[in-house]
Scaffold this motif. Structure first.
Motif, short mmCIF file in Angstrom:
data_model
loop_
_atom_site.label_atom_id
_atom_site.label_comp_id
_atom_site.label_asym_id
_atom_site.label_seq_id
_atom_site.Cartn_x
_atom_site.Cartn_y
_atom_site.Cartn_z
N PHE A 265 -17.80 2.58 7.03
CA PHE A 265 -17.23 2.17 5.76
C PHE A 265 -16.41 3.29 5.13
O PHE A 265 -15.42 3.04 4.44
N ASP A 266 -16.82 4.52 5.37
CA ASP A 266 -16.05 5.65 4.85
C ASP A 266 -14.68 5.71 5.51
O ASP A 266 -13.67 6.03 4.87
N GLU A 267 -14.64 5.40 6.80
CA GLU A 267 -13.35 5.41 7.51
C GLU A 267 -12.43 4.31 6.96
O GLU A 267 -11.23 4.52 6.79
N ILE A 268 -13.02 3.14 6.71
CA ILE A 268 -12.22 2.05 6.15
C ILE A 268 -11.69 2.43 4.77
O ILE A 268 -10.52 2.20 4.45
N GLN A 269 -12.55 3.04 3.97
CA GLN A 269 -12.13 3.46 2.64
C GLN A 269 -11.02 4.50 2.72
O GLN A 269 -10.06 4.47 1.95
N ASP A 270 -11.15 5.41 3.67
CA ASP A 270 -10.14 6.45 3.85
C ASP A 270 -8.79 5.83 4.23
O ASP A 270 -7.74 6.21 3.70
N ILE A 271 -8.83 4.85 5.14
CA ILE A 271 -7.58 4.20 5.56
C ILE A 271 -6.97 3.41 4.41
O ILE A 271 -5.75 3.41 4.20
N LEU A 272 -7.82 2.73 3.64
CA LEU A 272 -7.31 1.96 2.50
C LEU A 272 -6.66 2.86 1.46
O LEU A 272 -5.61 2.53 0.90
N LEU A 273 -7.28 3.99 1.20
CA LEU A 273 -6.72 4.92 0.22
C LEU A 273 -5.38 5.47 0.70
O LEU A 273 -4.43 5.60 -0.09
N LYS A 274 -5.30 5.79 1.98
CA LYS A 274 -4.05 6.31 2.51
C LYS A 274 -2.98 5.22 2.57
O LYS A 274 -1.79 5.49 2.38
N SER A 275 -3.41 3.99 2.86
CA SER A 275 -2.45 2.89 2.89
C SER A 275 -1.87 2.62 1.51
O SER A 275 -0.72 2.20 1.38
N TRP A 276 -2.66 2.88 0.48
CA TRP A 276 -2.18 2.64 -0.88
C TRP A 276 -1.00 3.54 -1.22
O TRP A 276 -0.12 3.15 -1.98
N HIS A 277 -0.97 4.73 -0.63
CA HIS A 277 0.14 5.65 -0.89
C HIS A 277 1.44 5.14 -0.27
O HIS A 277 2.53 5.52 -0.70
N PHE A 278 1.33 4.29 0.75
CA PHE A 278 2.52 3.74 1.41
C PHE A 278 2.67 2.25 1.13
O PHE A 278 3.23 1.51 1.94
N LYS A 279 2.16 1.81 -0.01
CA LYS A 279 2.09 0.37 -0.28
C LYS A 279 3.45 -0.30 -0.26
O LYS A 279 3.60 -1.42 0.25
N TRP A 280 4.48 0.36 -0.79
CA TRP A 280 5.79 -0.28 -0.83
C TRP A 280 6.42 -0.32 0.55
O TRP A 280 7.05 -1.32 0.93
N GLU A 281 6.26 0.76 1.32
CA GLU A 281 6.78 0.74 2.69
C GLU A 281 6.06 -0.31 3.53
O GLU A 281 6.69 -1.03 4.32
N LEU A 282 4.75 -0.41 3.35
CA LEU A 282 3.98 -1.42 4.09
C LEU A 282 4.38 -2.83 3.68
O LEU A 282 4.47 -3.73 4.52
N LEU A 283 4.63 -3.01 2.40
CA LEU A 283 5.02 -4.34 1.92
C LEU A 283 6.34 -4.78 2.53
O LEU A 283 6.50 -5.94 2.93
N VAL A 284 7.28 -3.85 2.63
CA VAL A 284 8.58 -4.19 3.21
C VAL A 284 8.45 -4.45 4.71
O VAL A 284 9.00 -5.42 5.24
N SER A 285 7.71 -3.58 5.40
CA SER A 285 7.61 -3.70 6.86
C SER A 285 6.83 -4.94 7.29
O SER A 285 7.18 -5.58 8.29
N PHE A 286 5.79 -5.29 6.54
CA PHE A 286 4.90 -6.37 6.95
C PHE A 286 5.08 -7.63 6.09
O PHE A 286 4.23 -8.52 6.14
N CYS A 287 6.16 -7.69 5.36
CA CYS A 287 6.45 -8.87 4.55
C CYS A 287 6.54 -10.15 5.40
O CYS A 287 6.05 -11.20 4.98
N PRO A 288 7.14 -10.12 6.61
CA PRO A 288 7.19 -11.35 7.42
C PRO A 288 5.82 -11.93 7.73
O PRO A 288 5.65 -13.15 7.78
N PHE A 289 4.83 -11.07 7.92
CA PHE A 289 3.47 -11.57 8.18
C PHE A 289 2.94 -12.31 6.96
O PHE A 289 2.29 -13.36 7.09
N PHE A 290 3.21 -11.77 5.78
CA PHE A 290 2.74 -12.43 4.56
C PHE A 290 3.42 -13.77 4.36
O PHE A 290 2.82 -14.71 3.84
N VAL A 291 4.69 -13.86 4.76
CA VAL A 291 5.41 -15.14 4.66
C VAL A 291 4.73 -16.19 5.53
O VAL A 291 4.52 -17.34 5.10
N VAL A 292 4.38 -15.81 6.76
CA VAL A 292 3.69 -16.75 7.65
C VAL A 292 2.34 -17.14 7.07
O VAL A 292 1.93 -18.31 7.11
N LEU A 293 1.63 -16.16 6.51
CA LEU A 293 0.32 -16.44 5.93
C LEU A 293 0.42 -17.40 4.75
O LEU A 293 -0.37 -18.35 4.64
N VAL A 294 1.40 -17.17 3.88
CA VAL A 294 1.58 -18.07 2.73
C VAL A 294 1.96 -19.47 3.20
O VAL A 294 1.46 -20.47 2.66
#
Length: 311
Positions: A265-294
């Motif tokens: 769980f600590d590893e997951i928390q660490d990854i989530l915290l680090k992912s939050w710093h790149f939230k906008w880059e991740l949102l742009v890169s993985f936006c197509p996946f969210f479109v399919v999900l929606v």
């Protein structure tokens, strides 16, 4: 050895066993009594026809149409068929999965090479061939079911994500869901893998930048120390204190604590915290996946269920 070897080896049993199965069981078998007539309706251009007993989307039928269309010119020249609907026999439709099984084995080889680039080519070929013999996958290779097509497209989606082609991966994810709607889970899995890889890659890049800054600082200190001539003890003490100040000011990487790295769980928390710093880059890169999900969520809401036909 390599892709070609994998394709040849897998084809060496797909072709003869397919011929044997079609001679032994020429008529639709088990759930083929639903899938084959439905695919034949699509071959006739009757896309509004739908058997209510079929619970999966029509992705396999579209792939079969592409397969049949590729065979039609040759069969037309040989005067074996006068229209596409004539090509949509049970044997030809089953051969769709035979072709996909060969493609699937090549994808497995590519994924192995991508995950373990230092692996010997012969071992990678052997692993791919062995995985192609997985019993459930092997059995449905010779029948007209959605299993082989589903696995093939999911693996293609995963490979595209590993190669950081996220848009193409999301498109393949949409196709995977169109073949079997439960593949939305695998699409989310692949998306999470991509997010983790993206985050870790950027963290590694930032750590390399920090290391380069530290090395530059140390080189500067060494150059300053060499340029200083012998002087008074007071000057030496001043120089030593200055060096200590610089050393303390240089950021150093602290070793991860045992508590932080020990727990899952600590590893997951660490990854989530680090992912939050790149939230906008991740949102742009993985936006197509969210479109399919929606789109999938909207479909479930409109349909009232995940399944299509008999509920």
């Amino acid at each position: 050895m390599g892709r070609l070897a994998v394709a040849v080896i897998v084809s060496s049993w797909v072709i003869p066993i397919s011929i044997l199965v079609n001679r032994t069981v020429p008529d639709p078998y088990m759930d083929e009594i639903f899938h084959i007539p439905q695919a034949q309706q699509y071959c006739k251009g009757n896309f509004r026809s739908w058997d209510p007993m079929i619970t999966t989307p029509p992705g396999l039928y579209y792939l079969s149409l592409a397969h049949v269309a590729s065979l039609f010119p040759g069969m037309f020249c040989m005067q074996a068929a006068s229209s596409i609907s004539d090509v949509c026999s049970t044997a030809i439709l089953r051969s769709t999965n035979g072709v996909l099984a060969v493609i699937c084995s090549i994808l497995v080889y590519e994924i192995i090479i991508c995950l373990r680039p230092g692996l010997d080519e012969r071992k990678a070929t052997l692993y791919a061939v062995v995985l192609a013999l997985y019993p459930l996958h092997w059995f449905f290779t010779f029948l007209y079911y959605t299993d082989v097509a589903s696995v093939t497209v999911v693996l293609a989606m995963y490979l595209a994500c590993l190669k950081k082609n996220y848009l193409f991966s999301a498109l393949l994810g949409a196709l995977a869901v169109l073949i079997r709607q439960t593949n939305i889970i695998w699409m989310l899995f692949v998306m999470c893998v991509g997010v983790i890889d993206y985050t870790l890659a950027h963290r590694k890049y930032n750590m390399q930048l920090d290391d380069s800054d530290v090395s530059v600082g140390k080189d500067t200190q060494l150059a300053s120390n060499k340029g200083v001539t012998a002087g008074s003890n007071f000057r030496k003490r001043r120089l030593g204190s200055a060096v200590d100040t610089v050393n303390h000011s240089i950021p150093r990487k602290s070793a991860p604590s045992a508590t932080r790295s020990s727990g899952w769980f600590d590893e997951i928390q660490d990854i989530l915290l680090k992912s939050w710093h790149f939230k906008w880059e991740l949102l742009v890169s993985f936006c197509p996946f969210f479109v399919v999900l929606v789109a999938f969520v909207a479909f479930v809401y409109w349909n009232g269920s995940v399944v299509l036909g008999a509920k």
